[in-house]
Design a protein around this motif. Structure first.
Motif, PDB file in Angstrom:
ATOM      1  N   THR A  79       0.834  -1.211   0.000  1.00 38.74           N
ATOM      2  CA  THR A  79       0.000   0.000   0.000  1.00 38.74           C
ATOM      3  C   THR A  79       0.863   1.253   0.000  1.00 38.74           C
ATOM      4  O   THR A  79       0.591   2.211  -0.747  1.00 38.74           O
ATOM      5  CB  THR A  79      -0.931   0.011   1.235  1.00 38.74           C
ATOM      6  OG1 THR A  79      -1.792  -1.122   1.182  1.00 38.74           O
ATOM      7  CG2 THR A  79      -1.775   1.282   1.256  1.00 38.74           C
ATOM      8  N   LYS A  80       1.913   1.271   0.809  1.00 41.77           N
ATOM      9  CA  LYS A  80       2.785   2.449   0.870  1.00 41.77           C
ATOM     10  C   LYS A  80       3.450   2.708  -0.474  1.00 41.77           C
ATOM     11  O   LYS A  80       3.605   3.867  -0.895  1.00 41.77           O
ATOM     12  CB  LYS A  80       3.843   2.256   1.954  1.00 41.77           C
ATOM     13  CG  LYS A  80       4.651   3.511   2.232  1.00 41.77           C
ATOM     14  CD  LYS A  80       5.552   3.341   3.437  1.00 41.77           C
ATOM     15  CE  LYS A  80       6.317   4.625   3.747  1.00 41.77           C
ATOM     16  NZ  LYS A  80       7.191   4.457   4.934  1.00 41.77           N
ATOM     17  N   TRP A  99      -3.097   4.634  -5.780  1.00 44.10           N
ATOM     18  CA  TRP A  99      -4.364   4.099  -5.290  1.00 44.10           C
ATOM     19  C   TRP A  99      -5.210   5.150  -4.570  1.00 44.10           C
ATOM     20  O   TRP A  99      -6.300   4.860  -4.098  1.00 44.10           O
ATOM     21  CB  TRP A  99      -4.100   2.930  -4.337  1.00 44.10           C
ATOM     22  CG  TRP A  99      -3.561   1.708  -5.025  1.00 44.10           C
ATOM     23  CD1 TRP A  99      -3.472   1.488  -6.364  1.00 44.10           C
ATOM     24  CD2 TRP A  99      -3.022   0.539  -4.387  1.00 44.10           C
ATOM     25  NE1 TRP A  99      -2.923   0.258  -6.608  1.00 44.10           N
ATOM     26  CE2 TRP A  99      -2.630  -0.355  -5.417  1.00 44.10           C
ATOM     27  CE3 TRP A  99      -2.827   0.159  -3.062  1.00 44.10           C
ATOM     28  CZ2 TRP A  99      -2.063  -1.600  -5.147  1.00 44.10           C
ATOM     29  CZ3 TRP A  99      -2.268  -1.076  -2.792  1.00 44.10           C
ATOM     30  CH2 TRP A  99      -1.890  -1.950  -3.825  1.00 44.10           C
ATOM     31  N   HIS A 100      -4.709   6.381  -4.510  1.00 44.93           N
ATOM     32  CA  HIS A 100      -5.439   7.503  -3.897  1.00 44.93           C
ATOM     33  C   HIS A 100      -5.816   7.209  -2.439  1.00 44.93           C
ATOM     34  O   HIS A 100      -6.919   7.529  -1.987  1.00 44.93           O
ATOM     35  CB  HIS A 100      -6.696   7.849  -4.699  1.00 44.93           C
ATOM     36  CG  HIS A 100      -6.428   8.119  -6.145  1.00 44.93           C
ATOM     37  ND1 HIS A 100      -5.690   9.203  -6.593  1.00 44.93           N
ATOM     38  CD2 HIS A 100      -6.768   7.424  -7.271  1.00 44.93           C
ATOM     39  CE1 HIS A 100      -5.607   9.174  -7.918  1.00 44.93           C
ATOM     40  NE2 HIS A 100      -6.245   8.102  -8.353  1.00 44.93           N
ATOM     41  N   ILE A 101      -4.885   6.604  -1.704  1.00 44.07           N
ATOM     42  CA  ILE A 101      -5.103   6.339  -0.273  1.00 44.07           C
ATOM     43  C   ILE A 101      -4.936   7.646   0.493  1.00 44.07           C
ATOM     44  O   ILE A 101      -4.076   8.471   0.156  1.00 44.07           O
ATOM     45  CB  ILE A 101      -4.109   5.292   0.239  1.00 44.07           C
ATOM     46  CG1 ILE A 101      -4.245   3.986  -0.548  1.00 44.07           C
ATOM     47  CG2 ILE A 101      -4.300   5.028   1.737  1.00 44.07           C
ATOM     48  CD1 ILE A 101      -5.592   3.304  -0.429  1.00 44.07           C
ATOM     49  N   ASN A 102      -5.729   7.848   1.509  1.00 46.11           N
ATOM     50  CA  ASN A 102      -5.660   9.051   2.348  1.00 46.11           C
ATOM     51  C   ASN A 102      -4.323   9.068   3.089  1.00 46.11           C
ATOM     52  O   ASN A 102      -4.165   8.444   4.133  1.00 46.11           O
ATOM     53  CB  ASN A 102      -6.826   9.041   3.335  1.00 46.11           C
ATOM     54  CG  ASN A 102      -6.908  10.321   4.147  1.00 46.11           C
ATOM     55  OD1 ASN A 102      -5.907  10.996   4.382  1.00 46.11           O
ATOM     56  ND2 ASN A 102      -8.110  10.659   4.586  1.00 46.11           N
ATOM     57  N   GLU A 103      -3.354   9.785   2.542  1.00 46.06           N
ATOM     58  CA  GLU A 103      -1.997   9.760   3.072  1.00 46.06           C
ATOM     59  C   GLU A 103      -1.894  10.331   4.492  1.00 46.06           C
ATOM     60  O   GLU A 103      -1.209   9.743   5.339  1.00 46.06           O
ATOM     61  CB  GLU A 103      -1.061  10.519   2.127  1.00 46.06           C
ATOM     62  CG  GLU A 103       0.417  10.181   2.297  1.00 46.06           C
ATOM     63  CD  GLU A 103       1.041  10.924   3.475  1.00 46.06           C
ATOM     64  OE1 GLU A 103       2.000  10.382   4.075  1.00 46.06           O
ATOM     65  OE2 GLU A 103       0.560  12.047   3.788  1.00 46.06           O
ATOM     66  N   GLU A 124      -2.233   7.971  11.667  1.00 48.70           N
ATOM     67  CA  GLU A 124      -2.996   7.021  12.473  1.00 48.70           C
ATOM     68  C   GLU A 124      -2.533   5.579  12.289  1.00 48.70           C
ATOM     69  O   GLU A 124      -2.181   4.897  13.254  1.00 48.70           O
ATOM     70  CB  GLU A 124      -4.493   7.146  12.148  1.00 48.70           C
ATOM     71  CG  GLU A 124      -5.084   8.501  12.542  1.00 48.70           C
ATOM     72  CD  GLU A 124      -6.596   8.516  12.478  1.00 48.70           C
ATOM     73  OE1 GLU A 124      -7.228   7.521  12.892  1.00 48.70           O
ATOM     74  OE2 GLU A 124      -7.152   9.517  11.993  1.00 48.70           O
ATOM     75  N   LEU A 125      -2.524   5.111  11.049  1.00 47.58           N
ATOM     76  CA  LEU A 125      -2.196   3.700  10.847  1.00 47.58           C
ATOM     77  C   LEU A 125      -0.723   3.400  11.124  1.00 47.58           C
ATOM     78  O   LEU A 125      -0.398   2.412  11.795  1.00 47.58           O
ATOM     79  CB  LEU A 125      -2.572   3.263   9.427  1.00 47.58           C
ATOM     80  CG  LEU A 125      -2.403   1.758   9.171  1.00 47.58           C
ATOM     81  CD1 LEU A 125      -3.618   1.181   8.469  1.00 47.58           C
ATOM     82  CD2 LEU A 125      -1.157   1.463   8.340  1.00 47.58           C
ATOM     83  N   ILE A 132      -9.903  -1.070   8.331  1.00 47.24           N
ATOM     84  CA  ILE A 132     -10.365   0.074   7.536  1.00 47.24           C
ATOM     85  C   ILE A 132      -9.588   0.147   6.223  1.00 47.24           C
ATOM     86  O   ILE A 132     -10.159   0.361   5.152  1.00 47.24           O
ATOM     87  CB  ILE A 132     -10.213   1.385   8.334  1.00 47.24           C
ATOM     88  CG1 ILE A 132     -11.154   1.387   9.547  1.00 47.24           C
ATOM     89  CG2 ILE A 132     -10.465   2.597   7.448  1.00 47.24           C
ATOM     90  CD1 ILE A 132     -10.955   2.565  10.474  1.00 47.24           C
ATOM     91  N   LEU A 133      -8.277  -0.059   6.320  1.00 47.05           N
ATOM     92  CA  LEU A 133      -7.443  -0.035   5.115  1.00 47.05           C
ATOM     93  C   LEU A 133      -7.843  -1.157   4.163  1.00 47.05           C
ATOM     94  O   LEU A 133      -7.967  -0.941   2.946  1.00 47.05           O
ATOM     95  CB  LEU A 133      -5.968  -0.172   5.496  1.00 47.05           C
ATOM     96  CG  LEU A 133      -4.987  -0.274   4.319  1.00 47.05           C
ATOM     97  CD1 LEU A 133      -5.042   0.977   3.445  1.00 47.05           C
ATOM     98  CD2 LEU A 133      -3.565  -0.514   4.834  1.00 47.05           C
ATOM     99  N   VAL A 134      -8.059  -2.353   4.694  1.00 44.81           N
ATOM    100  CA  VAL A 134      -8.455  -3.481   3.841  1.00 44.81           C
ATOM    101  C   VAL A 134      -9.786  -3.195   3.147  1.00 44.81           C
ATOM    102  O   VAL A 134      -9.956  -3.505   1.965  1.00 44.81           O
ATOM    103  CB  VAL A 134      -8.527  -4.774   4.681  1.00 44.81           C
ATOM    104  CG1 VAL A 134      -9.216  -5.896   3.888  1.00 44.81           C
ATOM    105  CG2 VAL A 134      -7.135  -5.223   5.098  1.00 44.81           C
TER     106      VAL A 134
END
Length: 219
Positions: A23-24, A30-34, A40-41, A82-84
């Motif tokens: 993911t990193k 993937w437009h993940i909330n960086e 947090e994660l 949440i990430l999954v």
């Protein structure tokens, strides 16, 4: 049943590493909330990994270390789930990406629900006074589970002093999603005859054929 997040700690630790590393590497694509990922994660991941490392030496493993490991996993796993969920629904993530991370690919094709073709088999338990307990299952099935796509059973019944000629005479109707179904009566109704029949109803409200009409005496 395969799980995206394993139950065992060792497998959990291996899986979380695979998921977060990939993911990193694709966080922008993937437009993940960086900000969420970093603030947090990532700290929760670091705290889990430290607690997991401390837990590895059986000679130094205290109740406090065991408790800390459990609590840090609980906090981290909540965020990892949440990430999954993001990765499961993200159109930028391919099924090959998900397989590489060990994420279970969900079947999005809904199986059509067909109208019921069978009717419930049932037995009536009269062991309690003023109560008839109706246990129902699919006719011809060894399993007590409802058939696939079935929401529940409609129960038609009536108190009569003679056998009914048709289902229409069973003027009372109840519905139950799980066996058994309990029907309570007044003391004055003990000894009277109750006539029953049942039919399945699927999740779309379509109804199947009625069962045979049977009689029970109110205990």
């Amino acid at each position: 049943m395969a799980k995206s997040i394993p139950t065992k700690d060792t497998e959990f630790n291996e899986r979380q590493e695979v998921i977060t590393v990939k993911t990193k590497a694709n966080i922008t694509a993937w437009h993940i909330n960086e900000p969420w990922y970093s603030s947090e994660l990532t700290p929760a991941k670091s705290e889990w990994e430290k607690a997991w490392a401390d837990y590895q030496d059986p000679g130094q493993r205290t109740r406090v270390i065991t408790f800390t490991k459990r609590e840090k996993r609980k906090a981290y796993e909540k965020l990892l789930r949440i990430l999954v969920q993001m990765l499961e629904s993200n159109p930028e993530v391919t099924d090959d990406d998900r397989r590489a991370m060990g994420i279970v690919i969900r079947d999005t094709t809904r199986t059509p629900v067909k109208p019921p073709k069978t009717y419930p088999a049932y037995s009536i338990d009269t062991s309690l006074i003023r109560c008839l307990i109706i246990l129902f299952w699919d006719l011809g099935s060894k399993s007590k589970a409802k058939p696939r796509g079935i929401h529940g059973a409609e129960i038609r019944w009536v108190i009569l002093d003679h056998p009914p000629m048709s289902v229409d005479e069973l003027v009372h109707s109840s519905f139950d999603t799980r066996s058994p179904f309990e029907l309570m009566f007044d003391e004055s109704e003990r000894g009277k005859s109750v006539y029953f029949c049942l039919r399945w109803e699927n999740t779309r409200g379509e109804k199947g054929p009625w069962s045979e009409i049977v009689m029970a005496i109110i205990p």
